[in-house]
Scaffold this motif. Structure first.
Motif, PDB file in Angstrom:
ATOM      1  N   THR A  79       2.867  -5.936   3.407  1.00 18.43           N
ATOM      2  CA  THR A  79       2.742  -6.553   2.088  1.00 18.43           C
ATOM      3  C   THR A  79       2.232  -7.970   2.292  1.00 18.43           C
ATOM      4  O   THR A  79       2.820  -8.733   3.060  1.00 18.43           O
ATOM      5  CB  THR A  79       4.089  -6.587   1.348  1.00 18.43           C
ATOM      6  OG1 THR A  79       4.525  -5.258   1.095  1.00 18.43           O
ATOM      7  CG2 THR A  79       3.966  -7.338   0.026  1.00 18.43           C
ATOM      8  N   ILE A 119      -8.658 -12.029  -1.548  1.00 13.73           N
ATOM      9  CA  ILE A 119      -7.557 -11.327  -2.220  1.00 13.73           C
ATOM     10  C   ILE A 119      -7.980  -9.908  -2.590  1.00 13.73           C
ATOM     11  O   ILE A 119      -7.223  -8.942  -2.413  1.00 13.73           O
ATOM     12  CB  ILE A 119      -7.104 -12.123  -3.457  1.00 13.73           C
ATOM     13  CG1 ILE A 119      -6.660 -13.529  -3.042  1.00 13.73           C
ATOM     14  CG2 ILE A 119      -5.980 -11.394  -4.200  1.00 13.73           C
ATOM     15  CD1 ILE A 119      -6.442 -14.475  -4.197  1.00 13.73           C
ATOM     16  N   ASP A 120      -9.206  -9.791  -3.089  1.00  9.45           N
ATOM     17  CA  ASP A 120      -9.715  -8.458  -3.442  1.00  9.45           C
ATOM     18  C   ASP A 120      -9.782  -7.564  -2.207  1.00  9.45           C
ATOM     19  O   ASP A 120      -9.441  -6.368  -2.268  1.00  9.45           O
ATOM     20  CB  ASP A 120     -11.098  -8.587  -4.073  1.00  9.45           C
ATOM     21  CG  ASP A 120     -11.067  -9.337  -5.401  1.00  9.45           C
ATOM     22  OD1 ASP A 120      -9.989  -9.412  -6.007  1.00  9.45           O
ATOM     23  OD2 ASP A 120     -12.122  -9.852  -5.812  1.00  9.45           O
ATOM     24  N   ARG A 123      -6.320  -6.301  -1.071  1.00  6.12           N
ATOM     25  CA  ARG A 123      -5.788  -5.193  -1.883  1.00  6.12           C
ATOM     26  C   ARG A 123      -6.269  -3.835  -1.368  1.00  6.12           C
ATOM     27  O   ARG A 123      -5.624  -2.814  -1.616  1.00  6.12           O
ATOM     28  CB  ARG A 123      -6.205  -5.360  -3.344  1.00  6.12           C
ATOM     29  CG  ARG A 123      -5.585  -6.556  -4.033  1.00  6.12           C
ATOM     30  CD  ARG A 123      -5.884  -6.533  -5.531  1.00  6.12           C
ATOM     31  NE  ARG A 123      -5.576  -7.806  -6.149  1.00  6.12           N
ATOM     32  CZ  ARG A 123      -4.356  -8.196  -6.503  1.00  6.12           C
ATOM     33  NH1 ARG A 123      -3.337  -7.389  -6.287  1.00  6.12           N
ATOM     34  NH2 ARG A 123      -4.168  -9.374  -7.055  1.00  6.12           N
ATOM     35  N   GLU A 124      -7.379  -3.832  -0.669  1.00  2.81           N
ATOM     36  CA  GLU A 124      -7.914  -2.567  -0.156  1.00  2.81           C
ATOM     37  C   GLU A 124      -7.215  -2.113   1.123  1.00  2.81           C
ATOM     38  O   GLU A 124      -7.310  -0.937   1.488  1.00  2.81           O
ATOM     39  CB  GLU A 124      -9.412  -2.722   0.107  1.00  2.81           C
ATOM     40  CG  GLU A 124     -10.224  -3.004  -1.155  1.00  2.81           C
ATOM     41  CD  GLU A 124     -11.691  -3.257  -0.838  1.00  2.81           C
ATOM     42  OE1 GLU A 124     -12.036  -3.281   0.365  1.00  2.81           O
ATOM     43  OE2 GLU A 124     -12.490  -3.415  -1.788  1.00  2.81           O
ATOM     44  N   GLU A 127      -0.571  -3.765   0.388  1.00  2.00           N
ATOM     45  CA  GLU A 127       0.013  -4.152  -0.894  1.00  2.00           C
ATOM     46  C   GLU A 127      -0.124  -5.667  -1.021  1.00  2.00           C
ATOM     47  O   GLU A 127       0.170  -6.404  -0.081  1.00  2.00           O
ATOM     48  CB  GLU A 127       1.495  -3.763  -0.954  1.00  2.00           C
ATOM     49  CG  GLU A 127       2.176  -4.231  -2.241  1.00  2.00           C
ATOM     50  CD  GLU A 127       3.687  -4.091  -2.214  1.00  2.00           C
ATOM     51  OE1 GLU A 127       4.287  -3.977  -3.290  1.00  2.00           O
ATOM     52  OE2 GLU A 127       4.275  -4.114  -1.103  1.00  2.00           O
ATOM     53  N   VAL A 128      -0.556  -6.145  -2.181  1.00  2.00           N
ATOM     54  CA  VAL A 128      -0.744  -7.578  -2.403  1.00  2.00           C
ATOM     55  C   VAL A 128       0.115  -8.033  -3.569  1.00  2.00           C
ATOM     56  O   VAL A 128       0.154  -7.381  -4.618  1.00  2.00           O
ATOM     57  CB  VAL A 128      -2.223  -7.910  -2.686  1.00  2.00           C
ATOM     58  CG1 VAL A 128      -2.377  -9.337  -3.225  1.00  2.00           C
ATOM     59  CG2 VAL A 128      -3.049  -7.751  -1.425  1.00  2.00           C
ATOM     60  N   ARG A 129       0.822  -9.143  -3.382  1.00  2.00           N
ATOM     61  CA  ARG A 129       1.566  -9.774  -4.466  1.00  2.00           C
ATOM     62  C   ARG A 129       1.124 -11.229  -4.539  1.00  2.00           C
ATOM     63  O   ARG A 129       1.176 -11.949  -3.532  1.00  2.00           O
ATOM     64  CB  ARG A 129       3.076  -9.692  -4.233  1.00  2.00           C
ATOM     65  CG  ARG A 129       3.613  -8.303  -4.011  1.00  2.00           C
ATOM     66  CD  ARG A 129       3.343  -7.389  -5.199  1.00  2.00           C
ATOM     67  NE  ARG A 129       4.124  -7.717  -6.365  1.00  2.00           N
ATOM     68  CZ  ARG A 129       5.295  -7.151  -6.653  1.00  2.00           C
ATOM     69  NH1 ARG A 129       5.802  -6.235  -5.848  1.00  2.00           N
ATOM     70  NH2 ARG A 129       5.951  -7.473  -7.749  1.00  2.00           N
ATOM     71  N   GLU A 130       0.679 -11.667  -5.683  1.00  2.00           N
ATOM     72  CA  GLU A 130       0.381 -13.075  -5.916  1.00  2.00           C
ATOM     73  C   GLU A 130       1.595 -13.681  -6.618  1.00  2.00           C
ATOM     74  O   GLU A 130       1.954 -13.250  -7.720  1.00  2.00           O
ATOM     75  CB  GLU A 130      -0.878 -13.229  -6.756  1.00  2.00           C
ATOM     76  CG  GLU A 130      -2.132 -12.706  -6.076  1.00  2.00           C
ATOM     77  CD  GLU A 130      -3.371 -12.901  -6.922  1.00  2.00           C
ATOM     78  OE1 GLU A 130      -3.847 -14.050  -7.020  1.00  2.00           O
ATOM     79  OE2 GLU A 130      -3.853 -11.893  -7.488  1.00  2.00           O
TER      80      GLU A 130
END
Length: 386
Positions: A79, A119-120, A123-124, A127-130
Motif C-alpha cells: 500500500t 500517483i497514477d 495505482r497501477e 493500492e494507493v491512499r492519498e
C-alpha cells in the motif's frame, strides 16, 4: 509489518527508533526502511524538482526519481501512502484500516507536490491512499507520515502492553473523545479528584465516564457525534449568521402548527424578524441539521441569565415533512449533551395544548412544573442533570 519511507530528508525519521515503535522494531514486530529519494537521481546536482507546466509559483517533484524508487521499494500487496493536503482526511478508522496491511510505503512529497503521473502510475502497481492530516499545509509530508505511523503501529497486536487502553482512548470504538483522567494525589493545588472515581461503584464510574466523554465530544468535536446521533449521517453543526434566513423560514413553518394546536397567534417565533433571529443567534448556542443542502431542523440552548445553573432549551424545530422520524428527540439529546458543566438542570416550555411536544419531553425525563412561571398559554418542564 514493514514500513518504508521515501523522502529527501531521511533524518526526519530518526524518531522511529524512540519509545514504543523502536522497541517494537527491536523485537521484530515492526520493520522500518528509510530511503533517500536522491539516490535515484542521475545528475550531478541530484535534482528532484522542476518548474510546473502551465506556470505558477513553486516547484514540482520530478517523476523519474519517484518512478525508479517505487519500482525498487514497492512489492506485490504493498500500500502506497502519499501524504498530501489534497488527500482524504486521516482519522482513527483509516488508521485501523492501514493497521491490517503488511507493507506500507510512505511517499513524502515536498514543494508543490509530486508529479500526478507518479500517483497514477502507482495505482497501477499497488493500492494507493492519498492522506491528509487536516485542513492545513505543512512544509512536507514527513511529519504527516510520522503521525500516521504512530496512529497505525500502536494498533498492531502485541504493540501495546495493555490492549484495553486502546478501547477507552479518544476516537476508539464509539468515536467519542476520552473522558478526563486522574491519578494520585487525591488533592492537588486545592483541586479534588471527582468523588465518583473514589466510590468503588464501577457502574457509577462507567456512567460518569460515558457522560464526560459525550460532553467533551459535544463541546470540542460535535462533528464526531454524527454517527451516534443521526442514523443517516446528517451532521449536527453549530449555526452561523448565514443560517438566519433559513431559520426564520423554518420556525415560521413549525410554529404555524403550534398556533393551530393552541388556538393562539401570540407566539414570538411567528412574529420575529430576520434581525430578531440574527440577534438571538449571538446569544444562544444554536445547532442545525441539513439534508441535501436544506436546513431541516434546529435547536438552541443557553444558561438562564437569572440562574446560571439552569440550561434553557428552546426552538426545537423540525421541518413539517420530516416530523415523527426522531429528529426532535435527537436534537433534544444533543442540546442536553452540550450544556456547560455548571448547568445542573434543564428547562424548556411549550404550548399548554401541544400534546405531542409534551409527550416527547416527558419521555425524555422532563416533568411539568406548575410552580414555575410560564408565558401565557404555555407550560414549563424541567429535568435535573444527572
Amino acid at each position: 509489518m514493514r514500513l518504508d519511507y521515501l523522502t529527501i530528508f531521511p533524518d526526519f525519521f530518526a524518531p522511529l527508533e524512540l519509545s514504543l515503535p523502536g522497541k517494537a522494531a527491536a523485537s521484530g514486530l515492526l520493520e522500518f526502511g528509510v530511503h533517500d529519494l536522491r539516490q535515484w537521481t542521475h545528475d550531478r546536482h541530484r535534482t528532484v524538482d522542476d518548474t510546473p507546466y502551465g506556470g505558477g509559483a513553486g516547484m514540482v517533484m520530478k517523476p523519474e526519481p519517484w518512478g525508479e524508487a517505487l519500482a525498487q521499494v514497492v512489492a506485490p500487496g504493498s500500500t502506497v501512502v502519499f501524504t498530501t493536503p489534497s488527500g482524504e482526511r486521516f482519522d482513527q478508522r483509516l488508521a485501523e484500516e492501514l493497521a491490517t496491511r503488511e507493507h506500507v510505503v510512505f511517499a513524502c512529497g515536498r514543494y508543490e507536490g509530486i508529479d500526478q503521473r507518479v500517483i497514477d502510475h502507482a495505482r497501477e502497481v499497488a493500492e494507493v491512499r492519498e492522506i491528509s492530516l487536516g485542513d492545513y499545509v505543512l512544509n512536507g509530508g514527513e511529519v504527516a507520515a510520522l503521525a500516521v505511523t504512530e496512529a497505525v503501529v500502536r494498533l498492531l497486536p502485541g504493540f501495546m502492553g495493555n490492549a484495553a487502553s486502546l478501547v477507552e482512548e479518544s476516537h476508539a470504538e464509539g468515536g467519542l473523545l476520552e473522558y478526563p483522567v486522574y491519578t494520585k494525589p487525591r488533592t492537588w493545588d486545592g483541586r479534588e479528584v471527582p468523588a465518583v472515581l473514589l466510590s468503588g461503584d464501577h457502574g457509577a464510574i462507567a456512567r460518569w465516564r460515558r457522560e464526560q466523554a459525550v460532553r467533551r465530544t459535544a463541546e470540542r468535536r460535535p462533528d464526531l457525534l454524527h454517527p451516534s446521533t443521526l442514523d443517516d449521517g446528517s451532521p449536527i453543526v453549530r449555526a452561523t449568521l448565514g443560517d438566519a434566513g433559513e431559520l426564520l423560514t423554518l420556525q415560521r413553518a413549525c410554529w404555524v402548527q403550534e398556533a393551530i394546536d393552541n388556538d393562539m397567534l401570540a407566539i414570538p417565533a411567528l412574529h420575529e424578524s430576520l434581525d430578531d433571529v440574527r440577534g438571538w443567534l449571538g446569544e444562544w448556542d444554536t445547532y442545525v441539521v441539513r439534508r441535501a443542502g436544506r436546513l431541516v431542523a434546529a435547536v438552541r440552548g443557553r444558561l438562564e441569565p437569572a440562574d446560571p445553573t439552569t440550561w434553557d432549551i428552546g426552538r426545537i424545530m423540525v421541518a413539517p415533512d420530516l416530523q415523527g422520524a426522531g429528529l426532535g428527540r435527537t436534537l433534544l439529546e444533543h442540546i442536553q449533551a452540550v450544556a456547560p458543566e455548571q448547568a445542573t438542570s434543564y428547562q424548556l416550555f411549550t404550548g399548554a395544548a401541544s400534546a405531542r411536544n409534551q409527550r416527547l419531553y416527558k419521555n425524555a425525563g422532563f416533568r411539568l412544573r406548575s410552580d414555575l412561571p410560564a408565558p401565557a398559554g404555555t407550560v414549563v418542564l424541567s429535568k435535573r442533570r444527572r
